[in-house]
Design a protein around this motif. Sequence first.
Motif, PDB file in Angstrom:
ATOM      1  N   PRO A  93      23.558 -33.919 -34.622  1.00  0.00           N
ATOM      2  CA  PRO A  93      22.975 -32.724 -33.986  1.00  0.00           C
ATOM      3  C   PRO A  93      23.911 -31.524 -34.034  1.00  0.00           C
ATOM      4  O   PRO A  93      23.475 -30.389 -34.250  1.00  0.00           O
ATOM      5  N   TRP A  94      25.195 -31.763 -33.842  1.00  0.00           N
ATOM      6  CA  TRP A  94      26.155 -30.656 -33.833  1.00  0.00           C
ATOM      7  C   TRP A  94      26.210 -29.990 -35.206  1.00  0.00           C
ATOM      8  O   TRP A  94      26.185 -28.773 -35.331  1.00  0.00           O
ATOM      9  N   ILE A  95      26.233 -30.815 -36.248  1.00  0.00           N
ATOM     10  CA  ILE A  95      26.290 -30.236 -37.599  1.00  0.00           C
ATOM     11  C   ILE A  95      24.989 -29.516 -37.913  1.00  0.00           C
ATOM     12  O   ILE A  95      24.997 -28.453 -38.540  1.00  0.00           O
ATOM     13  N   ILE A  96      23.881 -30.079 -37.450  1.00  0.00           N
ATOM     14  CA  ILE A  96      22.600 -29.392 -37.679  1.00  0.00           C
ATOM     15  C   ILE A  96      22.630 -28.008 -37.042  1.00  0.00           C
ATOM     16  O   ILE A  96      22.254 -27.017 -37.658  1.00  0.00           O
ATOM     17  N   SER A  97      23.121 -27.948 -35.779  1.00  0.00           N
ATOM     18  CA  SER A  97      23.179 -26.635 -35.129  1.00  0.00           C
ATOM     19  C   SER A  97      24.087 -25.693 -35.896  1.00  0.00           C
ATOM     20  O   SER A  97      23.771 -24.529 -36.091  1.00  0.00           O
ATOM     21  N   ARG A  98      25.238 -26.218 -36.296  1.00  0.00           N
ATOM     22  CA  ARG A  98      26.257 -25.343 -36.861  1.00  0.00           C
ATOM     23  C   ARG A  98      25.881 -24.887 -38.268  1.00  0.00           C
ATOM     24  O   ARG A  98      26.085 -23.725 -38.622  1.00  0.00           O
ATOM     25  N   ARG A  99      25.332 -25.802 -39.056  1.00  0.00           N
ATOM     26  CA  ARG A  99      25.138 -25.456 -40.460  1.00  0.00           C
ATOM     27  C   ARG A  99      23.704 -25.070 -40.809  1.00  0.00           C
ATOM     28  O   ARG A  99      23.491 -24.412 -41.823  1.00  0.00           O
ATOM     29  N   ILE A 100      22.737 -25.496 -40.013  1.00  0.00           N
ATOM     30  CA  ILE A 100      21.341 -25.176 -40.341  1.00  0.00           C
ATOM     31  C   ILE A 100      20.759 -24.181 -39.346  1.00  0.00           C
ATOM     32  O   ILE A 100      20.369 -23.071 -39.701  1.00  0.00           O
ATOM     33  N   LYS A 101      20.758 -24.587 -38.063  1.00  0.00           N
ATOM     34  CA  LYS A 101      20.055 -23.768 -37.081  1.00  0.00           C
ATOM     35  C   LYS A 101      20.717 -22.409 -36.893  1.00  0.00           C
ATOM     36  O   LYS A 101      20.071 -21.382 -36.959  1.00  0.00           O
ATOM     37  N   PHE A 102      22.041 -22.437 -36.657  1.00  0.00           N
ATOM     38  CA  PHE A 102      22.691 -21.196 -36.275  1.00  0.00           C
ATOM     39  C   PHE A 102      22.642 -20.120 -37.365  1.00  0.00           C
ATOM     40  O   PHE A 102      22.251 -18.989 -37.083  1.00  0.00           O
ATOM     41  N   PRO A 103      22.993 -20.462 -38.622  1.00  0.00           N
ATOM     42  CA  PRO A 103      22.942 -19.399 -39.648  1.00  0.00           C
ATOM     43  C   PRO A 103      21.542 -18.821 -39.827  1.00  0.00           C
ATOM     44  O   PRO A 103      21.377 -17.602 -39.968  1.00  0.00           O
ATOM     45  N   LEU A 104      20.531 -19.691 -39.766  1.00  0.00           N
ATOM     46  CA  LEU A 104      19.161 -19.198 -39.924  1.00  0.00           C
ATOM     47  C   LEU A 104      18.753 -18.325 -38.745  1.00  0.00           C
ATOM     48  O   LEU A 104      18.167 -17.258 -38.919  1.00  0.00           O
ATOM     49  N   ALA A 105      19.096 -18.788 -37.543  1.00  0.00           N
ATOM     50  CA  ALA A 105      18.720 -18.022 -36.349  1.00  0.00           C
ATOM     51  C   ALA A 105      19.429 -16.677 -36.346  1.00  0.00           C
ATOM     52  O   ALA A 105      18.850 -15.660 -35.961  1.00  0.00           O
ATOM     53  N   LEU A 106      20.667 -16.668 -36.797  1.00  0.00           N
ATOM     54  CA  LEU A 106      21.429 -15.413 -36.812  1.00  0.00           C
ATOM     55  C   LEU A 106      20.731 -14.400 -37.712  1.00  0.00           C
ATOM     56  O   LEU A 106      20.558 -13.238 -37.357  1.00  0.00           O
ATOM     57  N   ARG A 107      20.314 -14.872 -38.876  1.00  0.00           N
ATOM     58  CA  ARG A 107      19.655 -13.963 -39.811  1.00  0.00           C
ATOM     59  C   ARG A 107      18.341 -13.450 -39.211  1.00  0.00           C
ATOM     60  O   ARG A 107      18.003 -12.287 -39.333  1.00  0.00           O
ATOM     61  N   GLN A 108      17.642 -14.358 -38.549  1.00  0.00           N
ATOM     62  CA  GLN A 108      16.367 -13.993 -37.937  1.00  0.00           C
ATOM     63  C   GLN A 108      16.571 -12.972 -36.816  1.00  0.00           C
ATOM     64  O   GLN A 108      15.791 -12.046 -36.647  1.00  0.00           O
ATOM     65  N   ALA A 109      17.663 -13.170 -36.045  1.00  0.00           N
ATOM     66  CA  ALA A 109      17.839 -12.390 -34.816  1.00  0.00           C
ATOM     67  C   ALA A 109      18.506 -11.049 -35.067  1.00  0.00           C
ATOM     68  O   ALA A 109      18.421 -10.159 -34.235  1.00  0.00           O
ATOM     69  N   LEU A 110      19.169 -10.908 -36.189  1.00  0.00           N
ATOM     70  CA  LEU A 110      20.002  -9.728 -36.384  1.00  0.00           C
ATOM     71  C   LEU A 110      19.253  -8.393 -36.258  1.00  0.00           C
ATOM     72  O   LEU A 110      19.758  -7.488 -35.591  1.00  0.00           O
ATOM     73  N   PRO A 111      18.065  -8.247 -36.852  1.00  0.00           N
ATOM     74  CA  PRO A 111      17.378  -6.957 -36.690  1.00  0.00           C
ATOM     75  C   PRO A 111      17.114  -6.613 -35.230  1.00  0.00           C
ATOM     76  O   PRO A 111      17.346  -5.473 -34.805  1.00  0.00           O
ATOM     77  N   SER A 112      16.671  -7.583 -34.419  1.00  0.00           N
ATOM     78  CA  SER A 112      16.437  -7.280 -33.005  1.00  0.00           C
ATOM     79  C   SER A 112      17.759  -7.047 -32.297  1.00  0.00           C
ATOM     80  O   SER A 112      17.847  -6.236 -31.385  1.00  0.00           O
ATOM     81  N   TYR A 113      18.800  -7.778 -32.720  1.00  0.00           N
ATOM     82  CA  TYR A 113      20.079  -7.609 -32.040  1.00  0.00           C
ATOM     83  C   TYR A 113      20.638  -6.213 -32.276  1.00  0.00           C
ATOM     84  O   TYR A 113      21.305  -5.672 -31.410  1.00  0.00           O
ATOM     85  N   SER A 114      20.340  -5.621 -33.430  1.00  0.00           N
ATOM     86  CA  SER A 114      20.897  -4.286 -33.666  1.00  0.00           C
ATOM     87  C   SER A 114      20.303  -3.281 -32.681  1.00  0.00           C
ATOM     88  O   SER A 114      20.995  -2.357 -32.268  1.00  0.00           O
ATOM     89  N   SER A 115      19.044  -3.472 -32.277  1.00  0.00           N
ATOM     90  CA  SER A 115      18.546  -2.526 -31.272  1.00  0.00           C
ATOM     91  C   SER A 115      19.168  -2.824 -29.917  1.00  0.00           C
ATOM     92  O   SER A 115      19.327  -1.928 -29.088  1.00  0.00           O
ATOM     93  N   GLU A 116      19.561  -4.074 -29.703  1.00  0.00           N
ATOM     94  CA  GLU A 116      20.265  -4.405 -28.465  1.00  0.00           C
ATOM     95  C   GLU A 116      21.633  -3.716 -28.435  1.00  0.00           C
ATOM     96  O   GLU A 116      22.084  -3.282 -27.366  1.00  0.00           O
ATOM     97  N   VAL A 117      22.264  -3.592 -29.589  1.00  0.00           N
ATOM     98  CA  VAL A 117      23.558  -2.898 -29.622  1.00  0.00           C
ATOM     99  C   VAL A 117      23.391  -1.438 -29.225  1.00  0.00           C
ATOM    100  O   VAL A 117      24.181  -0.896 -28.441  1.00  0.00           O
ATOM    101  N   ALA A 118      22.310  -0.814 -29.732  1.00  0.00           N
ATOM    102  CA  ALA A 118      22.044   0.575 -29.332  1.00  0.00           C
ATOM    103  C   ALA A 118      21.841   0.648 -27.821  1.00  0.00           C
ATOM    104  O   ALA A 118      22.291   1.596 -27.168  1.00  0.00           O
ATOM    105  N   ILE A 119      21.178  -0.370 -27.263  1.00  0.00           N
ATOM    106  CA  ILE A 119      20.944  -0.373 -25.817  1.00  0.00           C
ATOM    107  C   ILE A 119      22.265  -0.531 -25.071  1.00  0.00           C
ATOM    108  O   ILE A 119      22.496   0.118 -24.051  1.00  0.00           O
TER     109      ILE A 119
END
Lengths: 239, 237
Positions: free
Chosen positions: A137-163
């Motif tokens: 599970p740890w490797i799945i989070s680190r190598r599969i889930k997290f990189p994909l989620a980061l890419r998915q979340a980045l556009p919304s996160y950039s508006s959070e940075v402006a906030i």
Amino acid sequence: MDFTIVAYAIPFLLTGAKTTLVISVFGVGLGLPFGILLALARTSRNRLVCKAADAYCAVFRGTPMLVQIFVIYYGLGQVGFVRANPVIWWLIGDGLHAAILAVLLNTGAYTAEIFRTALLSLPRGLIEAAQACGMSPWIISRRIKFPLALRQALPSYSSEVAIIIKESSLASTIAVLEITGWAKRLMSETFAIMDIFIITSAFYLTLNVVGLTALKLLERQLWFERRSTRRKATSLCPS
Amino acid sequence: MFETFSSLIVEQGWGLALLRGAFVTICIGFVGMVIGLIAAVPFAIARWQRVPVLSQMVDVYSIVVRGVPGLLVIYLLFFGSVDWVQKVAVAFGYRDMAESAYPSIIGILAIATISCAYSVEVMRGALEAVPQGLLEAAKSLALPPRIAFFRITLPLALRLALGGVNNVWQMTIKDTSLVSIVGMQELMRMAAIAAGITRSPLLFYCIAASLFFAMTTVSQTLFGLAERHINHGFSGG
């Protein structure tokens, strides 16, 4: 526009910009990992952890940042136990530290929401494939889930940075002079309200543009990686 | 502990004062939001239709107001209008009235200015999201443009905009707390006054926080119901 006022105001606003930048950098630098941790807690199987993180996010998203900063700075500063404890007192006794803490706690809740939706939107198949490969599970989070989620979340996160950059202005309500604090002081000093407003907006817009561009570049970096891996994958199996 | 709590809230009347503040907060937020929304519709149409000069002006307004902190917009409106309002009021002989009503009027205006900038984006997005085919169908039925807009485009866009409007409202009700900085007697200001006089800031700011939380939770639920109602019959909408 009166240029003597511009020349007079800019040095003050620059010192303010430094404070704004400090608050924002800490807000992003500490708020992002904190938010990701919260998002992991919200998606965890442990119901207690999940409920607690949910409640935290609901409270911090449901109340104004101004109330949060006042509770932290004025409210907690009154409690005897907090005053006695040197570490906590260091955190909230100083206006700047309290402002950073408030921004950090606030942005954490919003970041958690962004990453939670990103984590939930991951395709099931990919995770099942990873499990089928025998990843822990740890490797799945680190190598599969997290990189994909980061890419998915980045556009919304950039508006959070402006906030975050905008929310840092609330530090001026607890006597930390950042851009808005200086702007208010300059407005009541020079009476050139509109001029000061225009210069100050220019400062904020610059900060926003810099932050958003940095994140755009990061986003493109992550996209490029994906395209190159895909090319590699197709070249490996030409059929 | 409990006794001091009840004496502060009930006997000294701070509970009632805070509730009154909360009511003022809701009023400012609501009136500001409605003004902002009404103003946002023509602005959004101007941007949607790309009306030459107006569209760029709306663009600049929306970018600036969304890019700077709400506090700064409030300072601009308050400090920028003090002189001017004073002059107008004195000229017309309404000096006392202007002094008492001034913070509320400017407070509402500030909230409207901020919420309008966000609403413009929401409305424009909604207008653009109305399926092109429906507009073409209206055109092929030879509906006059005005009727096509009011009977087809606008109702559909309003449905699409509801989610965004919910977000703007959540933000607006939280932004009303900023108006307290310039002396408007709403919830946050009441809490600050109570905290100052009774010397128990933790208690009063926490009460203010919970009142705000109640407001956002209740309005979130209401919006959820409205969304379900308005999307009735739209599968998966």
